[in-house]
Design an enzyme around this catalytic site. Structure first.
Site: not given
Ligand code: SDX
Length: 427
Positions: A306, A363
């Site tokens: 998140h 989710d």
């Molecule tokens: C919602 O914003 C809100 O409030 C949203 C929400 C709401 O109520 O409106 O809460 C609803 O959208 C919840 C999120 C639902 N999405 C997912 O479940 C999709 C999977 N999650 C990711 O795509 C990700 O965690 C995000 C998009 C939710 C957040 O992404 P960020 O904040 O941009 O974080 P990032 O992509 O910079 O990740 C940081 C690190 C990275 O690794 P490094 O580059 O540091 O090595 O964490 C890793 C990412 O690769 N990472 C994941 C991951 N989420 C982050 N690796 C594997 N699986 C994941 N799910």
């Protein structure tokens, strides 16, 4: 604690004031930055940038806390109702019984949808994704409710809000009826907001529908948990579109499109599809954790991570308990729930996820309940939109009430420097 930061740049100093929020958050006011220094800030994804002051929702990402208008989500999920939370988000306080009754009557006054919208619905192929249908029908409402478009007074905004709250469950249900090839249903004022949503979705012609309180309570709780989440991607979209003074329906239509993405609200559908894949692949959660950690693999663990929560999403905790209860009360043994728990346990013990503070989000478990309620997977994000509607409306109204300027970010240009046009024969 200082109430300013001092920026030293090119031999000069600029004092930038620091504002403090009601929960002691701090923000640097950079509104004078460019005029005083020629500098702008860069922050892709706005990970460190606040877009507005807001009184609606507060998140503490480190502590995993969430409150609507000051009330903790845990208390609202246990004691309130979705329609009461709608009132709270839009009006700012919990209603008296008389205020709630009037609010419900105002919504019911607008819960009829023009038959002409069915002609638009019928034009979609049955393979159309329900979110694409919903965003189109919501934008189309502007054409059928012109008085709700150019609104400026509190009364006009309130009427637009209750008009949309009345019609949205009907439109959302029509997208499911389209998917299932069933005739559309219409609202029933004798039912509560969530009972009415359930009959809109499921009532078949000539059938008396059983409104199981276990199902209605689970749906009501899920909608409360999805009702708002401060400046998430879709709420920020609603505010940005609304800042041009586009109408409420057009702004919400844009928010629906933003929510559709699998990184945002579309994740609840993606979680179920991921769990089904793992189940069909023999339930090997370690294999999928390895894929999620492999930078060469685009696979992400859907429902995990998140932007704000670097601790458990408090909503995920509540939904996980509700999923257990609903499946037990309905006598459903869903292997995807067992896989979800196995996956969660393995991820929470894995260094990659721990070091990045990746926890289950709202989710991760919600789709398991929607599946138990016989809601098709591609309808999960539509259900998220039904829940998020009051939050989007509250955010849009706050933005307009505060007379916020049109949103127009800056950029850092890194393209070609100035050059002269070259005629095609000389290229
Ligand atoms: C919602 O914003 C809100 O409030 C949203 C929400 C709401 O109520 O409106 O809460 C609803 O959208 C919840 C999120 C639902 N999405 C997912 O479940 C999709 C999977 N999650 C990711 O795509 C990700 O965690 C995000 C998009 C939710 C957040 O992404 P960020 O904040 O941009 O974080 P990032 O992509 O910079 O990740 C940081 C690190 C990275 O690794 P490094 O580059 O540091 O090595 O964490 C890793 C990412 O690769 N990472 C994941 C991951 N989420 C982050 N690796 C594997 N699986 C994941 N799910």
């Amino acid at each position: 604690m200082s109430d300013k930061v001092i920026l030293n740049y090119n031999g000069s100093e600029l004092d930038l004031p620091v504002s403090t929020g009601s929960m002691d958050e701090k923000a640097i006011d950079i509104s004078k930055l460019r005029s005083a220094t020629g500098l702008i800030t860069m922050d892709p994804g706005y990970k460190n940038t606040g877009s507005c002051e807001s009184k609606i929702t507060f998140l503490d990402g480190e502590e995993g806390k969430l409150m609507y208008r000051g009330y903790p989500i845990e208390q609202l999920a246990e004691k309130s109702s979705f329609v009461e939370v709608m009132y709270l988000l839009i009006k700012g306080n919990l209603p008296t019984q008389a205020e709630l009754d009037k609010f419900v009557n105002d919504i019911n006054e607008y819960n009829y949808v023009s038959e002409d919208l069915i002609k638009i619905l019928d034009a979609f192929p049955s393979s159309a994704h329900p979110m694409g249908v919903l965003t189109s029908l919501t934008a189309a409402l502007s054409a059928f409710n012109p008085k709700c478009v150019d609104v400026s007074s509190e009364e006009e905004m309130y009427r637009a809000a209750v008009t949309l709250l009345g019609k949205f469950p009907v439109l959302a249900s029509w997208t499911q009826r389209k998917v299932k090839g069933l005739p559309v249903n219409y609202s029933n004022d004798k039912l509560s907001y969530v009972e009415n949503l359930y009959q809109l979705l499921f009532k078949k012609p000539g059938q008396e529908l059983d409104l199981d309180p276990v199902i209605i309570d689970a749906l009501d709780k899920l909608l409360i948990l999805h009702a708002d989440h401060e400046q998430n991607c879709s709420a920020s979209t609603v505010r940005l579109v609304g800042s041009s003074h586009a109408g409420l329906f057009a702004s919400i239509s844009a928010g629906i499109s933003a929510l559709w993405g699998p990184l945002h609200g579309g994740a609840n559908q993606a979680v179920l599809e991921m769990l089904e894949d793992i189940k069909n692949d023999g339930g090997d959660v370690e294999k999928y954790l390895a894929k999620a950690k492999d930078k060469n693999d685009p696979f992400r663990l859907m429902g995990f991570g998140h932007r704000v929560y670097k601790n458990f999403d408090p909503r995920a905790k509540i939904i996980k308990v509700a999923a257990d209860n609903v499946l037990e009360k309905l006598g459903i043994n869903d292997p995807t729930l067992e896989i979800a728990k196995k996956l969660e346990k393995a991820a929470l013990e894995d260094e990659y996820f721990k070091s990045r503070n990746l926890y289950p989000n709202v989710d991760f478990y919600s789709g398991i309940i929607y599946k138990a309620l016989d809601i098709p997977t591609e309808m999960f994000t539509v259900m998220f939109a039904v829940g998020r509607l009051p939050g989007w409306i509250a955010q849009w109204m706050e933005m307009r009430q505060n007379n916020e300027p049109i949103g127009r970010p800056r950029q850092l240009y890194t393209g070609a420097p100035l050059r002269d046009y070259v005629d095609i024969e000389k290229r």
